[in-house]
Scaffold this active site. Structure first.
Site, mmCIF file in Angstrom:
data_model
loop_
_atom_site.group_PDB
_atom_site.id
_atom_site.type_symbol
_atom_site.label_atom_id
_atom_site.label_comp_id
_atom_site.label_asym_id
_atom_site.label_seq_id
_atom_site.Cartn_x
_atom_site.Cartn_y
_atom_site.Cartn_z
ATOM 1 N N GLU A 1 0.803 -1.226 0.000
ATOM 2 C CA GLU A 1 0.000 0.000 0.000
ATOM 3 C C GLU A 1 0.838 1.280 0.000
ATOM 4 O OE1 GLU A 1 -2.963 -0.063 3.058
ATOM 5 O OE2 GLU A 1 -3.937 -1.858 2.283
ATOM 6 N N GLU B 1 -5.036 -8.705 1.274
ATOM 7 C CA GLU B 1 -5.654 -8.342 2.553
ATOM 8 C C GLU B 1 -7.142 -8.138 2.348
ATOM 9 O OE1 GLU B 1 -4.132 -4.939 4.722
ATOM 10 O OE2 GLU B 1 -2.076 -5.557 4.339
HETATM 11 C C1 FCB Z 1 -4.306 -1.967 5.650
HETATM 12 C C2 FCB Z 1 -2.911 -2.250 6.146
HETATM 13 C C3 FCB Z 1 -2.846 -3.249 7.259
HETATM 14 C C4 FCB Z 1 -3.992 -3.095 8.238
HETATM 15 C C5 FCB Z 1 -5.299 -3.014 7.511
HETATM 16 C C6 FCB Z 1 -6.501 -2.899 8.417
HETATM 17 O O1 FCB Z 1 -4.359 -0.702 5.074
HETATM 18 O O2 FCB Z 1 -2.105 -2.692 5.095
HETATM 19 O O3 FCB Z 1 -1.600 -3.140 7.876
HETATM 20 O O4 FCB Z 1 -3.768 -2.016 9.051
HETATM 21 O O5 FCB Z 1 -5.297 -1.936 6.627
#
Ligand code: FCB
Length: 485
Positions: A178, A385
């Site tokens: 990210e 994620e």
């Molecule tokens: C993302 C991050 C991760 C976590 C989630 C909830 O943006 O990559 O580390 O904090 O959000």
């Protein structure tokens, strides 16, 4: 060495199963789980400095101890094995392996990642390593941080160190997690480390993160076996205009430019989008910032694109005093992270919210994945994620029941399955997160784990969602109608 599989077969829409070989995993990040902040030669990263600065993180929480994964990794790998996880996405703490961000590596730091990956391989779990999940060595920030071009070269050197140290046992590598957050929350709104609020620095950081990614892909390729897979993980915003008006469409275009295409443009298409350059021309001199040859470096081919998704981004035009509505789900700040996109208001997609106040909308994940499949055919995708925070607690019987998380995961996994059925080449899914952990500026107040962590004792309690997820993995399918798990 294990790599993720290289083919997908589309599934029929009525089937609840995933393609054979679909990879099921869970993710964490170094600063969020490791602790051991000052052990074995590790020096502070920007997140150590930031979290130790009063007022930056809720309750004054820091990652000093976190989930103590540094010491408990064996138990945690055993837990992963019990749950049937096939892959573990973790990140490497740069200042643990190269404390000043320059010069030789510290063997004791590298040894932790050697032990962790050996333990994973022993348990039959594929290690997936992310080189950078936001924890820049503080010394590099002191030298200018991501707005400085040299930081990209430092990162390529660190990538080379890691490829040489772990290339024999890690087959899947991600350069950055990210980068939008690193640049726009770190240097724009300042809600993330290093907490700067400077529009020009934000855009410079974004370019140097892109360059760091490209240079690191080059370094990884030179030092890894040819079977290794390389990737980057982006938090692509699934941007939606609030209404069909031309003004809202324009707001969506601008957020898509600084939220998404500032990364996908150079990385996947070899150029910064013209509209982004025009929107931000008053903030930075792009001709000076982007050197000859940078775009060729940045657009080196990758094997997988990691996609992180939590909630859609609904925008409208804001009638203008020049200030964007700040309530965009990324944390309160007097400064907008949306550099170059003023006069945009942010809205919730609906009123079904997680503990982060993020709207639950799984269709956004389907749209993102099928959109990428259409815009970049042939680029394999991986959901690196996805997950949700809720106010979990341990019942008197010692259980953690989290039906809302199960519902969240179910709907989002169904969206992934549907995207695959619709032709998207999605190779795997990583739940965020394996463990409750340090949720950045929210500290330990937000629990994203499939496994509950009692921070007082460091006891782990798999939540009901962890057992549900284990069953999904075992069957390589979602529960059918009437068997919600
Ligand atoms: C993302 C991050 C991760 C976590 C989630 C909830 O943006 O990559 O580390 O904090 O959000």
């Amino acid at each position: 060495m294990t790599a993720v599989r290289t083919e997908t077969t589309a599934q029929s829409a009525s089937d609840t199963s995933f393609p054979p070989g679909f990879v099921w995993g869970a993710a964490t990040a170094a600063y969020q789980v490791e602790g051991a902040a000052a052990e074995d030669g590790r020096t502070p990263s920007i997140w150590d400095t930031f979290s130790h600065t009063p007022g930056r993180v809720r309750n004054g929480d820091t990652g000093d101890i976190a989930a103590d994964h540094y010491h408990r990794y064996k138990d945690d790998v055993a837990l992963m094995k019990d749950l049937g996880l096939q892959a573990y996405r973790f990140s490497v703490s740069w200042s643990r392996v190269q404390p000043t961000g320059r010069g030789p590596a510290v063997e004791r730091g590298l040894d932790f990642y050697r032990r962790l990956t050996d333990e994973l391989l022993e348990a039959g779990i594929t290690p997936v390593a992310t080189l950078y999940h936001w924890d820049l060595p503080q010394e590099l920030e002191d030298a200018g941080g991501w707005p400085q071009r040299d930081t990209a070269h430092r990162f390529a050197n660190y990538a080379e160190i890691m490829a040489r140290a772990l290339g024999d046992r890690v087959g899947v590598w991600t350069t950055l997690n990210e980068p939008w957050c690193s640049a726009f929350l770190g240097y724009g709104s300042g809600v993330h480390a290093p907490g700067r609020t400077d529009p020009a620095a934000t855009l410079r950081a974004a370019h140097h993160l892109n360059l760091a990614h490209g240079l690191a892909i080059g370094a990884l390729r030179e030092n890894l076996p040819s079977t290794a897979q390389t990737s980057i993980t982006l938090n692509l915003h699934q941007v939606r205009p609030l209404t069909g008006s031309a003004a809202d469409a324009e707001a969506a275009r601008r957020i898509d430019a600084v939220g998404n295409r500032i990364f996908t443009g150079p990385i996947l298409d070899g150029a910064y989008p013209e509209d982004l350059l025009a929107d931000t021309a008053h903030l930075v001199d792009w001709a000076e910032l982007v050197h000859d040859g940078d775009l060729a470096e940045i657009s080196r081919p990758i094997d997988l694109l990691g996609v992180n998704y939590y909630s859609p981004t609904v925008v409208s035009a804001a009638a203008g005093d020049g200030a964007s509505t700040r309530d965009d789900g990324h944390g309160a700040s007097a400064h907008s992270p949306w550099t170059g996109a003023d006069d945009v208001a942010f809205h919730l997609a609906n009123d079904q919210l997680t503990a982060m106040n993020w709207a639950i909308d799984a269709t956004g994940l389907h749209t993102l994945l099928t959109g990428l499949a259409a815009s970049h055919p042939g680029l394999p995708l991986m959901v690196t994620e996805n997950g949700a925070a809720f106010d979990d607690y341990v019942s008197p019987e010692g259980r953690v029941n989290d039906p809302q998380r199960i519902a969240y995961l179910h709907s989002h996994l169904d969206a992934v399955r549907q995207a695959v059925a619709d032709g998207a080449d999605v190779r795997g899914y990583f739940l965020w997160s394996l463990l409750d952990n340090f949720e950045w500026s929210y500290g330990y107040s937000k629990r994203f784990g499939a496994v509950y962590v009692d921070y007082g004792t460091q006891r782990r309690i798999p939540k009901a969602s962890a057992h549900w997820y284990a069953e999904v993995i075992r069957r390589n399918a979602l529960p059918g109608a009437g068997e919600q798990g």
